[in-house]
Design a protein around this motif. Structure first.
Motif, PDB file in Angstrom:
ATOM      1  N   GLY A 190     -26.957  68.384 -23.149  1.00 16.28           N
ATOM      2  CA  GLY A 190     -27.498  69.231 -22.212  1.00 16.28           C
ATOM      3  C   GLY A 190     -28.540  70.280 -22.991  1.00 16.28           C
ATOM      4  N   GLN A 191     -29.171  69.700 -23.804  1.00 16.06           N
ATOM      5  CA  GLN A 191     -30.093  70.484 -24.509  1.00 16.06           C
ATOM      6  C   GLN A 191     -31.402  70.011 -24.598  1.00 16.06           C
ATOM      7  OE1 GLN A 191     -28.262  72.287 -28.428  1.00 16.06           O
ATOM      8  NE2 GLN A 191     -27.198  70.119 -28.177  1.00 16.06           N
ATOM      9  N   ARG A 192     -32.517  70.753 -25.166  1.00 10.95           N
ATOM     10  CA  ARG A 192     -34.003  70.317 -25.251  1.00 10.95           C
ATOM     11  C   ARG A 192     -33.990  69.761 -26.543  1.00 10.95           C
ATOM     12  NH1 ARG A 192     -37.961  72.685 -22.435  1.00 10.95           N
ATOM     13  NH2 ARG A 192     -39.502  72.887 -24.296  1.00 10.95           N
ATOM     14  N   VAL A 193     -34.922  68.615 -26.456  1.00 15.83           N
ATOM     15  CA  VAL A 193     -35.131  68.032 -27.737  1.00 15.83           C
ATOM     16  C   VAL A 193     -35.417  68.794 -28.951  1.00 15.83           C
ATOM     17  CG1 VAL A 193     -37.509  67.000 -27.234  1.00 15.83           C
ATOM     18  CG2 VAL A 193     -35.780  65.611 -28.809  1.00 15.83           C
ATOM     19  N   GLU A 194     -36.256  69.720 -28.837  1.00 19.78           N
ATOM     20  CA  GLU A 194     -36.556  70.732 -29.636  1.00 19.78           C
ATOM     21  C   GLU A 194     -35.457  71.300 -30.294  1.00 19.78           C
ATOM     22  OE1 GLU A 194     -37.863  70.742 -26.722  1.00 19.78           O
ATOM     23  OE2 GLU A 194     -39.990  70.083 -26.932  1.00 19.78           O
ATOM     24  N   THR A 195     -34.463  71.819 -29.668  1.00 14.89           N
ATOM     25  CA  THR A 195     -33.318  72.587 -29.981  1.00 14.89           C
ATOM     26  C   THR A 195     -32.584  71.496 -30.900  1.00 14.89           C
ATOM     27  OG1 THR A 195     -33.267  73.840 -27.926  1.00 14.89           O
ATOM     28  CG2 THR A 195     -31.179  73.822 -29.403  1.00 14.89           C
ATOM     29  N   VAL A 196     -32.428  70.318 -30.514  1.00 15.41           N
ATOM     30  CA  VAL A 196     -31.489  69.514 -31.322  1.00 15.41           C
ATOM     31  C   VAL A 196     -32.439  69.046 -32.491  1.00 15.41           C
ATOM     32  CG1 VAL A 196     -31.153  66.860 -31.299  1.00 15.41           C
ATOM     33  CG2 VAL A 196     -30.633  68.403 -29.164  1.00 15.41           C
ATOM     34  N   ILE A 197     -33.598  68.893 -32.578  1.00 21.28           N
ATOM     35  CA  ILE A 197     -34.197  68.684 -33.902  1.00 21.28           C
ATOM     36  C   ILE A 197     -34.042  70.110 -34.743  1.00 21.28           C
ATOM     37  CG2 ILE A 197     -36.615  68.683 -34.873  1.00 21.28           C
ATOM     38  CD1 ILE A 197     -37.468  67.056 -32.331  1.00 21.28           C
ATOM     39  N   ARG A 198     -33.944  71.131 -34.280  1.00 28.25           N
ATOM     40  CA  ARG A 198     -33.832  72.419 -35.319  1.00 28.25           C
ATOM     41  C   ARG A 198     -32.437  72.508 -35.533  1.00 28.25           C
ATOM     42  NH1 ARG A 198     -37.069  74.781 -31.488  1.00 28.25           N
ATOM     43  NH2 ARG A 198     -35.434  75.754 -30.378  1.00 28.25           N
ATOM     44  N   ALA A 199     -31.616  71.989 -34.678  1.00 30.91           N
ATOM     45  CA  ALA A 199     -30.044  72.010 -35.054  1.00 30.91           C
ATOM     46  C   ALA A 199     -29.585  71.054 -36.195  1.00 30.91           C
ATOM     47  CB  ALA A 199     -29.177  71.958 -33.790  1.00 30.91           C
ATOM     48  N   ILE A 200     -30.253  69.993 -35.950  1.00 29.79           N
ATOM     49  CA  ILE A 200     -29.842  68.779 -36.857  1.00 29.79           C
ATOM     50  C   ILE A 200     -30.467  69.055 -38.323  1.00 29.79           C
ATOM     51  CG2 ILE A 200     -30.733  66.656 -37.575  1.00 29.79           C
ATOM     52  CD1 ILE A 200     -30.346  65.603 -34.622  1.00 29.79           C
ATOM     53  N   LYS A 201     -31.734  69.904 -38.403  1.00 28.36           N
ATOM     54  CA  LYS A 201     -32.006  70.441 -39.811  1.00 28.36           C
ATOM     55  C   LYS A 201     -31.037  71.351 -40.396  1.00 28.36           C
ATOM     56  CE  LYS A 201     -37.039  69.650 -39.154  1.00 28.36           C
ATOM     57  NZ  LYS A 201     -38.152  70.157 -38.481  1.00 28.36           N
ATOM     58  N   GLN A 202     -30.622  72.171 -39.500  1.00 28.87           N
ATOM     59  CA  GLN A 202     -29.714  73.339 -39.828  1.00 28.87           C
ATOM     60  C   GLN A 202     -28.486  72.740 -40.170  1.00 28.87           C
ATOM     61  OE1 GLN A 202     -30.338  76.770 -40.090  1.00 28.87           O
ATOM     62  NE2 GLN A 202     -28.179  76.646 -41.218  1.00 28.87           N
ATOM     63  N   LEU A 203     -28.025  71.613 -39.622  1.00 24.68           N
ATOM     64  CA  LEU A 203     -26.667  70.940 -40.038  1.00 24.68           C
ATOM     65  C   LEU A 203     -26.808  70.198 -41.363  1.00 24.68           C
ATOM     66  CD1 LEU A 203     -25.779  69.514 -36.428  1.00 24.68           C
ATOM     67  CD2 LEU A 203     -24.379  71.314 -37.760  1.00 24.68           C
ATOM     68  N   GLU A 204     -28.056  69.741 -41.632  1.00 23.21           N
ATOM     69  CA  GLU A 204     -28.249  69.027 -42.996  1.00 23.21           C
ATOM     70  C   GLU A 204     -28.131  70.175 -43.881  1.00 23.21           C
ATOM     71  OE1 GLU A 204     -31.275  66.220 -45.030  1.00 23.21           O
ATOM     72  OE2 GLU A 204     -32.221  67.590 -43.559  1.00 23.21           O
ATOM     73  N   GLN A 205     -28.758  71.634 -43.662  1.00 19.87           N
ATOM     74  CA  GLN A 205     -28.685  72.387 -44.509  1.00 19.87           C
ATOM     75  C   GLN A 205     -27.424  72.759 -44.832  1.00 19.87           C
ATOM     76  OE1 GLN A 205     -31.526  75.470 -43.293  1.00 19.87           O
ATOM     77  NE2 GLN A 205     -33.273  74.165 -43.395  1.00 19.87           N
ATOM     78  N   ASP A 206     -26.466  72.991 -44.054  1.00 20.36           N
ATOM     79  CA  ASP A 206     -25.321  73.501 -44.054  1.00 20.36           C
ATOM     80  C   ASP A 206     -24.562  72.335 -44.739  1.00 20.36           C
ATOM     81  OD1 ASP A 206     -26.127  75.723 -42.957  1.00 20.36           O
ATOM     82  OD2 ASP A 206     -25.269  75.196 -40.950  1.00 20.36           O
ATOM     83  N   GLY A 207     -24.854  71.154 -45.040  1.00 22.27           N
ATOM     84  CA  GLY A 207     -23.952  70.045 -45.681  1.00 22.27           C
ATOM     85  C   GLY A 207     -23.046  69.322 -44.505  1.00 22.27           C
ATOM     86  N   GLU A 208     -23.244  69.515 -43.037  1.00 21.98           N
ATOM     87  CA  GLU A 208     -22.450  68.828 -42.256  1.00 21.98           C
ATOM     88  C   GLU A 208     -22.710  67.416 -41.794  1.00 21.98           C
ATOM     89  OE1 GLU A 208     -19.924  69.975 -40.934  1.00 21.98           O
ATOM     90  OE2 GLU A 208     -19.958  72.248 -41.437  1.00 21.98           O
ATOM     91  N   ILE A 209     -24.181  67.051 -41.936  1.00 22.06           N
ATOM     92  CA  ILE A 209     -24.531  65.807 -41.680  1.00 22.06           C
ATOM     93  C   ILE A 209     -25.478  65.413 -43.127  1.00 22.06           C
ATOM     94  CG2 ILE A 209     -24.305  65.892 -39.265  1.00 22.06           C
ATOM     95  CD1 ILE A 209     -27.360  66.225 -39.278  1.00 22.06           C
ATOM     96  N   LYS A 210     -26.027  64.157 -42.977  1.00 24.48           N
ATOM     97  CA  LYS A 210     -26.933  63.680 -43.958  1.00 24.48           C
ATOM     98  C   LYS A 210     -28.019  63.237 -43.270  1.00 24.48           C
ATOM     99  CE  LYS A 210     -23.967  62.930 -47.837  1.00 24.48           C
ATOM    100  NZ  LYS A 210     -23.459  62.243 -49.020  1.00 24.48           N
ATOM    101  N   LEU A 211     -29.211  63.281 -43.451  1.00 25.73           N
ATOM    102  CA  LEU A 211     -30.470  62.693 -43.019  1.00 25.73           C
ATOM    103  C   LEU A 211     -30.952  61.604 -44.156  1.00 25.73           C
ATOM    104  CD1 LEU A 211     -32.344  65.508 -41.235  1.00 25.73           C
ATOM    105  CD2 LEU A 211     -30.964  63.745 -40.121  1.00 25.73           C
TER     106      LEU A 211
END
Length: 195
Positions: free
Chosen positions: A167-188
């Motif tokens: 239920g989000q905008r794609v731009e929000t998801v892109i920013r959130a994924i970058k933040q999750l990568e920085q936080d070490g929660e996911i890997k890209l």
């Protein structure tokens, strides 16, 4: 979910569906059980502004659109093929006959519906109260439990699909994924999300 030979024994047909072809329509009567042989199907709603909200994405061996068959109400969402898809189509009458005559299948069927209901309740809670990063991690963790293993799990969804499912905008998801990568929660890795 239901073994293919059993579906065929009860009169199911194998249908070939093109990418983007509508399989069932919101607010129409439910007359058939659908199970994917190969491909991918999404169930979705479209609001007054034309924004699509994806209720779920279904893959090989999974079924979709069953609650209206059991509850005798109209489809609450539409469904279309995401890509070229083959699916089994079985009449409601024959499905009930199959479930009545095969209690072990009926139990598996009920468990699958219960898991789907749990997913919907979890995602609704996420959408209503949690920030974007938390919503995305909940979705990824659910998918990892369902399709993955303890190892590094590759998310096979596009950023748009993640947005639609949370239920989000794609731009929000892109920013959130970058933040999750920085936080070490996911890997890209090569633009693919892993957890």
């Amino acid at each position: 979910m239901i073994p293919e030979n059993l579906l065929l024994n009860y009169g199911a047909t194998l249908e070939n569906i093109k990418a983007s072809e509508i399989i069932l329509h919101e607010n129409k009567r439910a007359d058939f059980y659908f199970q994917i042989k190969t491909g991918e199907v999404k169930m979705f709603n479209i609001n007054e502004q034309g924004k699509e909200f994806v209720q779920g994405i279904f893959y090989d061996g999974e079924s979709f659109g069953e609650p209206p068959l059991l509850g005798d109400f109209k489809y609450p969402a539409s469904a279309s093929a995401v890509k070229q898809t083959q699916l089994y189509k079985l009449s409601k009458t024959k499905l009930f006959e199959l479930l009545t005559e095969n209690p072990e299948i009926n139990l598996k069927f009920t468990k699958a519906l219960a898991k789907r209901l749990y997913y919907k309740a979890t995602i609704l809670k996420e959408i209503s109260v949690h920030p974007p990063e938390h919503r995305i991690l909940t979705l990824i963790d659910f998918l990892k439990r369902k399709y993955g293993s303890e190892e590094l799990f590759q998310v096979e969804l596009t950023r748009q699909q993640i947005a639609d499912l949370t239920g989000q905008r794609v731009e929000t998801v892109i920013r959130a994924i970058k933040q999750l990568e920085q936080d070490g929660e996911i890997k890209l890795i090569k633009h693919k999300v892993f957890r």
